[in-house]
Design a protein around this motif. Structure first.
Motif, PDB file in Angstrom:
ATOM      1  N   GLU A 285       1.880  -9.056  -2.151  1.00  0.00           N
ATOM      2  CA  GLU A 285       0.768  -9.672  -2.885  1.00  0.00           C
ATOM      3  C   GLU A 285      -0.571  -9.384  -2.214  1.00  0.00           C
ATOM      4  O   GLU A 285      -1.591  -9.235  -2.896  1.00  0.00           O
ATOM      5  CB  GLU A 285       0.994 -11.189  -3.014  1.00  0.00           C
TER       6      GLU A 285
ATOM      7  N   ALA B  38      -5.662  -6.430  -2.188  1.00  0.00           N
ATOM      8  CA  ALA B  38      -6.556  -5.449  -1.557  1.00  0.00           C
ATOM      9  C   ALA B  38      -6.871  -4.316  -2.528  1.00  0.00           C
ATOM     10  O   ALA B  38      -8.021  -3.861  -2.608  1.00  0.00           O
ATOM     11  CB  ALA B  38      -5.929  -4.911  -0.274  1.00  0.00           C
ATOM     12  N   ASP B  39      -5.876  -3.874  -3.276  1.00  0.00           N
ATOM     13  CA  ASP B  39      -6.100  -2.824  -4.282  1.00  0.00           C
ATOM     14  C   ASP B  39      -7.092  -3.274  -5.344  1.00  0.00           C
ATOM     15  O   ASP B  39      -7.838  -2.458  -5.886  1.00  0.00           O
ATOM     16  CB  ASP B  39      -4.785  -2.426  -4.956  1.00  0.00           C
ATOM     17  N   GLU B  40      -7.115  -4.579  -5.614  1.00  0.00           N
ATOM     18  CA  GLU B  40      -8.025  -5.139  -6.618  1.00  0.00           C
ATOM     19  C   GLU B  40      -9.395  -5.495  -6.030  1.00  0.00           C
ATOM     20  O   GLU B  40     -10.273  -5.964  -6.748  1.00  0.00           O
ATOM     21  CB  GLU B  40      -7.399  -6.391  -7.247  1.00  0.00           C
ATOM     22  N   GLY B  41      -9.554  -5.324  -4.724  1.00  0.00           N
ATOM     23  CA  GLY B  41     -10.841  -5.610  -4.081  1.00  0.00           C
ATOM     24  C   GLY B  41     -11.085  -7.072  -3.794  1.00  0.00           C
ATOM     25  O   GLY B  41     -12.224  -7.498  -3.615  1.00  0.00           O
ATOM     26  N   GLU B  42     -10.023  -7.881  -3.724  1.00  0.00           N
ATOM     27  CA  GLU B  42     -10.172  -9.312  -3.481  1.00  0.00           C
ATOM     28  C   GLU B  42      -9.827  -9.715  -2.055  1.00  0.00           C
ATOM     29  O   GLU B  42     -10.010 -10.869  -1.672  1.00  0.00           O
ATOM     30  CB  GLU B  42      -9.280 -10.087  -4.447  1.00  0.00           C
TER      31      GLU B  42
ATOM     32  N   VAL C 137      -1.260  -6.623  -0.502  1.00  0.00           N
ATOM     33  CA  VAL C 137      -1.564  -5.217  -0.805  1.00  0.00           C
ATOM     34  C   VAL C 137      -2.160  -5.116  -2.204  1.00  0.00           C
ATOM     35  O   VAL C 137      -3.160  -4.420  -2.416  1.00  0.00           O
ATOM     36  CB  VAL C 137      -0.302  -4.337  -0.669  1.00  0.00           C
ATOM     37  N   HIS C 138      -1.571  -5.826  -3.156  1.00  0.00           N
ATOM     38  CA  HIS C 138      -2.089  -5.808  -4.528  1.00  0.00           C
ATOM     39  C   HIS C 138      -3.500  -6.390  -4.574  1.00  0.00           C
ATOM     40  O   HIS C 138      -4.393  -5.834  -5.236  1.00  0.00           O
ATOM     41  CB  HIS C 138      -1.153  -6.574  -5.467  1.00  0.00           C
TER      42      HIS C 138
ATOM     43  N   HIS D 226      -2.134 -13.649  -6.986  1.00  0.00           N
ATOM     44  CA  HIS D 226      -1.349 -12.410  -7.124  1.00  0.00           C
ATOM     45  C   HIS D 226       0.150 -12.669  -7.049  1.00  0.00           C
ATOM     46  O   HIS D 226       0.924 -11.746  -6.826  1.00  0.00           O
ATOM     47  CB  HIS D 226      -1.802 -11.394  -6.074  1.00  0.00           C
TER      48      HIS D 226
END
Length: 73
Positions: free
Chosen positions: A11, A16-20, A13-14, A62
């Motif tokens: 969660e 971070a991928d979304e910029g949060e 990593v996801h 997430h």
């Protein structure tokens, strides 16, 4: 955004991928920063409760459930 060091859960990593959320890597430096802006600037804020609350909010958004930790222990 919160800055997280160590091995991240899926969660994180996801997020971070979304910029949060920002991932700081595996090694925790002395007096590690705990926040990062979108431009990559990092700083330390001594208010750990604010950091913890925001980190949990992002992870829960997430799909992270805190009882997931108990299942792996």
């Amino acid at each position: 955004m919160p800055l997280l060091f160590g091995l991240p859960v899926a969660e994180a990593v996801h997020a971070a991928d979304e910029g949060e959320l920002a991932l700081g890597g595996c090694l925790l430096p002395d007096d590690a920063p705990n926040w990062q802006c979108a431009d990559g600037r990092r700083w330390r804020n001594p208010d750990e409760q604010a950091w913890d609350a925001r980190l949990r909010e992002v992870l829960r958004a997430h799909g992270y459930r805190e009882d997931d930790e108990d299942a792996t222990a």
